[in-house]
Each structure stands twice: as C-alpha cells, then as structure tokens.
Design a protein around this motif. Structure first.
Motif, mmCIF file in Angstrom:
data_model
loop_
_atom_site.group_PDB
_atom_site.id
_atom_site.type_symbol
_atom_site.label_atom_id
_atom_site.label_comp_id
_atom_site.label_asym_id
_atom_site.label_seq_id
_atom_site.Cartn_x
_atom_site.Cartn_y
_atom_site.Cartn_z
ATOM 1 N N SER A 214 0.840 -1.195 0.000
ATOM 2 C CA SER A 214 0.000 0.000 0.000
ATOM 3 C C SER A 214 0.876 1.247 0.000
ATOM 4 O O SER A 214 2.083 1.175 0.215
ATOM 5 N N VAL A 215 0.228 2.368 -0.236
ATOM 6 C CA VAL A 215 0.872 3.673 -0.132
ATOM 7 C C VAL A 215 0.065 4.496 0.858
ATOM 8 O O VAL A 215 -1.167 4.558 0.774
ATOM 9 N N SER B 14 -12.034 13.964 4.825
ATOM 10 C CA SER B 14 -12.334 14.513 3.509
ATOM 11 C C SER B 14 -11.596 13.756 2.411
ATOM 12 O O SER B 14 -12.152 13.472 1.344
ATOM 13 N N ALA B 15 -10.319 13.416 2.669
ATOM 14 C CA ALA B 15 -9.530 12.684 1.678
ATOM 15 C C ALA B 15 -10.113 11.296 1.435
ATOM 16 O O ALA B 15 -10.182 10.832 0.284
ATOM 17 N N ALA B 16 -10.550 10.636 2.495
ATOM 18 C CA ALA B 16 -11.145 9.299 2.349
ATOM 19 C C ALA B 16 -12.402 9.369 1.501
ATOM 20 O O ALA B 16 -12.650 8.502 0.645
ATOM 21 N N ARG B 17 -13.201 10.389 1.714
ATOM 22 C CA ARG B 17 -14.422 10.559 0.929
ATOM 23 C C ARG B 17 -14.086 10.770 -0.547
ATOM 24 O O ARG B 17 -14.719 10.180 -1.430
ATOM 25 N N PHE B 18 -13.079 11.604 -0.811
ATOM 26 C CA PHE B 18 -12.673 11.838 -2.199
ATOM 27 C C PHE B 18 -12.232 10.546 -2.871
ATOM 28 O O PHE B 18 -12.687 10.219 -3.981
ATOM 29 N N TYR B 19 -11.322 9.804 -2.233
ATOM 30 C CA TYR B 19 -10.780 8.616 -2.883
ATOM 31 C C TYR B 19 -11.806 7.504 -3.034
ATOM 32 O O TYR B 19 -11.767 6.743 -4.013
ATOM 33 N N GLY C 119 -9.430 0.887 -2.106
ATOM 34 C CA GLY C 119 -9.428 -0.036 -0.975
ATOM 35 C C GLY C 119 -8.156 0.035 -0.156
ATOM 36 O O GLY C 119 -7.623 1.113 0.110
ATOM 37 N N GLU C 120 -7.626 -1.140 0.217
ATOM 38 C CA GLU C 120 -6.457 -1.218 1.093
ATOM 39 C C GLU C 120 -5.144 -0.823 0.419
ATOM 40 O O GLU C 120 -4.118 -0.716 1.087
ATOM 41 N N ARG C 121 -5.185 -0.616 -0.877
ATOM 42 C CA ARG C 121 -3.954 -0.186 -1.551
ATOM 43 C C ARG C 121 -3.592 1.256 -1.191
ATOM 44 O O ARG C 121 -2.440 1.664 -1.363
ATOM 45 N N LEU C 122 -4.566 2.011 -0.709
ATOM 46 C CA LEU C 122 -4.328 3.403 -0.359
ATOM 47 C C LEU C 122 -4.722 3.640 1.085
ATOM 48 O O LEU C 122 -5.848 3.350 1.501
ATOM 49 N N ARG C 123 -3.786 4.185 1.873
ATOM 50 C CA ARG C 123 -4.042 4.501 3.269
ATOM 51 C C ARG C 123 -3.815 5.988 3.490
ATOM 52 O O ARG C 123 -3.115 6.641 2.710
ATOM 53 N N LEU C 124 -4.405 6.497 4.549
ATOM 54 C CA LEU C 124 -4.336 7.929 4.837
ATOM 55 C C LEU C 124 -3.908 8.154 6.271
ATOM 56 O O LEU C 124 -4.278 7.396 7.168
ATOM 57 N N ALA D 200 4.575 -3.101 5.606
ATOM 58 C CA ALA D 200 3.155 -2.977 5.280
ATOM 59 C C ALA D 200 2.254 -3.784 6.206
ATOM 60 O O ALA D 200 1.060 -3.847 5.989
ATOM 61 N N SER D 201 2.814 -4.382 7.242
ATOM 62 C CA SER D 201 2.044 -5.311 8.067
ATOM 63 C C SER D 201 1.142 -4.625 9.079
ATOM 64 O O SER D 201 0.286 -5.258 9.690
ATOM 65 N N GLY D 202 1.333 -3.321 9.318
ATOM 66 C CA GLY D 202 0.549 -2.618 10.320
ATOM 67 C C GLY D 202 -0.886 -2.392 9.886
ATOM 68 O O GLY D 202 -1.265 -2.596 8.731
ATOM 69 N N PRO D 203 -1.736 -1.930 10.812
ATOM 70 C CA PRO D 203 -3.132 -1.667 10.499
ATOM 71 C C PRO D 203 -3.273 -0.446 9.602
ATOM 72 O O PRO D 203 -2.378 0.408 9.545
ATOM 73 N N ALA D 204 -4.374 -0.366 8.912
ATOM 74 C CA ALA D 204 -4.634 0.775 8.047
ATOM 75 C C ALA D 204 -4.719 2.047 8.865
ATOM 76 O O ALA D 204 -5.265 2.073 9.974
ATOM 77 N N SER D 205 -4.148 3.140 8.344
ATOM 78 C CA SER D 205 -4.198 4.428 9.018
ATOM 79 C C SER D 205 -5.507 5.112 8.732
ATOM 80 O O SER D 205 -6.193 4.808 7.763
ATOM 81 N N SER D 206 -5.848 6.054 9.577
ATOM 82 C CA SER D 206 -7.099 6.795 9.349
ATOM 83 C C SER D 206 -6.906 8.233 9.781
ATOM 84 O O SER D 206 -5.916 8.587 10.400
#
Length: 214
Positions: A13-14, A23-28, A35-40, A208-214
């Motif tokens: 992921s990136v 706001s960024a999550a809503r845009f993407y 999905g999980e390929r993009l984290r914020l 990349a093993s950590g949880p998704a950021s938010s």
C-alpha cells in the motif's frame, strides 16, 4: 551488505499524509475506490509545490480513463491535463484535493466496451534527482528492472498490489503539467515487505504489516 529483511519484493500500500483524512477518504472512495492499496494519515508537516512523485492508474481502454477522470473531478479533483490521445496511448492527469498528482492512462487508443471503473494496475512513480543512483539503490534491495529507457525505469514486481517506477524529477513534473520546484515533506510513506528505510530522494518506506491508518 543488505540482509534478507532489506530485500523488497512487494508494495502492499501507499500511505498519503493529508491534513483532513475524513475529507480525503471521501474523495478517494468516490473517485477511485482503491481499498487497502491506499491509506491515509493526518499530518501538519509543511509541504509546498511538487512533492516529487505521482500515482498512476493503468486501465484497459480510453473510456476507463475518461470515466475515472470525470469521477475524480466530480469528487473535487483539478484537471492538470485533459484526457487525450498520445504517442503511447490515451491518458489524462488530475490533482486530488490533498495535492497528490494522479496519472490516468491506457495503452489502448480505442474502446472495446463500456467503462467499468476497473483499474488494472496502480503504479507509484518516483521523481529521482539521479535516476541511475536510485536504480542501483532499489536493485540492491532485490528489485529486478523490467524496463530502462533514458531517464525512466520500471521495476518488475510480479503480484505486487502496487508497482514502482523511477523518472527524472523534472521530466516527471513536466509530464504531469506542474512546476518541478517543491520543498518540505513528500507527504507519502511507501508500505513494502522490507524493513524500514529511506531512499536517495528522501522517500520513506515502512513495513506494510501494520493496520490501516485513518
């Protein structure tokens, strides 16, 4: 000498660092649906001008490029280059509200069916100050060069959710229609399967093993 933990074989992921994750999550979600390929991750670290990288969405046909570009604009993106034919295919460029530049591209010049919002490949393209040095750096970490033409390098990362390429920084900026100057944070973390490191152009990598950021 690099150890086995330093060997890079996949990008899971990136993580984009943004000032407003909601706001960024809503845009993407509305524009691309990666999905999980993009984290914020939220940040207030200063960044100005070109951040030295682009994200590319490779699709099967021109209709998909137009569909994604229209979806991105409807969600709040700015068009840097309209979708049009070129020598290599068909593509356009948009900039997300968070500042990330996205290239939308297809090698095909004719449609074979209706648009489906299907993305074939996601590629991170790093603008390197010294492409040869960065090429050696990543080759030393186990990546195989699939293509190397002039100031462009494409690495073969079979089965990886995200591909990786290098391009001369100023050439990359010109390609997407922005000024090459920039300062501050790249505002991106690349999540691979190797131990954490920083490349010659200051791009930070983390496992990349950590949880998704938010």
């Amino acid at each position: 000498m690099n150890t086995d933990q330093d060997q890079l074989t996949s990008i899971g992921s990136v993580t984009l660092e943004v000032t407003d994750p909601e706001s960024a999550a809503r845009f993407y979600d509305e524009a691309f649906g990666l999905g999980e390929r993009l984290r914020l991750r939220q940040t207030e670290v200063p960044s100005s001008g070109f951040r030295g990288f682009t994200m590319s969405l490779i699709v099967a046909q021109p209709a998909e490029v137009v569909h994604l570009l229209d979806a991105a604009v409807a969600a709040g993106a700015t068009v840097l280059k309209p979708a049009e034919k070129s020598l290599w295919g068909f593509g356009g460029v948009v900039q997300a509200p968070d500042g990330t530049v996205w290239q939308l591209a297809s090698e095909a010049k004719k449609d074979t069916g209706p648009a489906t919002h299907r993305i074939e490949h996601v590629v991170l393209l790093i603008g390197a100050d010294d492409v040869a040095a960065s090429k050696r750096f990543y080759s030393d970490r186990g990546l195989t060069v699939a293509k190397s033409i002039g100031g462009y390098v494409d690495f073969a990362i079979d089965g990886s959710p995200i591909g990786l390429g290098l391009y001369k920084r100023r050439a990359l900026a010109k390609t997407v229609g922005v000024a090459a100057d920039g300062s501050g944070s790249h505002r991106v973390e690349i999540n691979g399967d190797a131990a954490a490191f920083v490349d010659p152009d200051g791009f930070a990598w983390a496992p990349a093993s950590g949880p998704a950021s938010s």
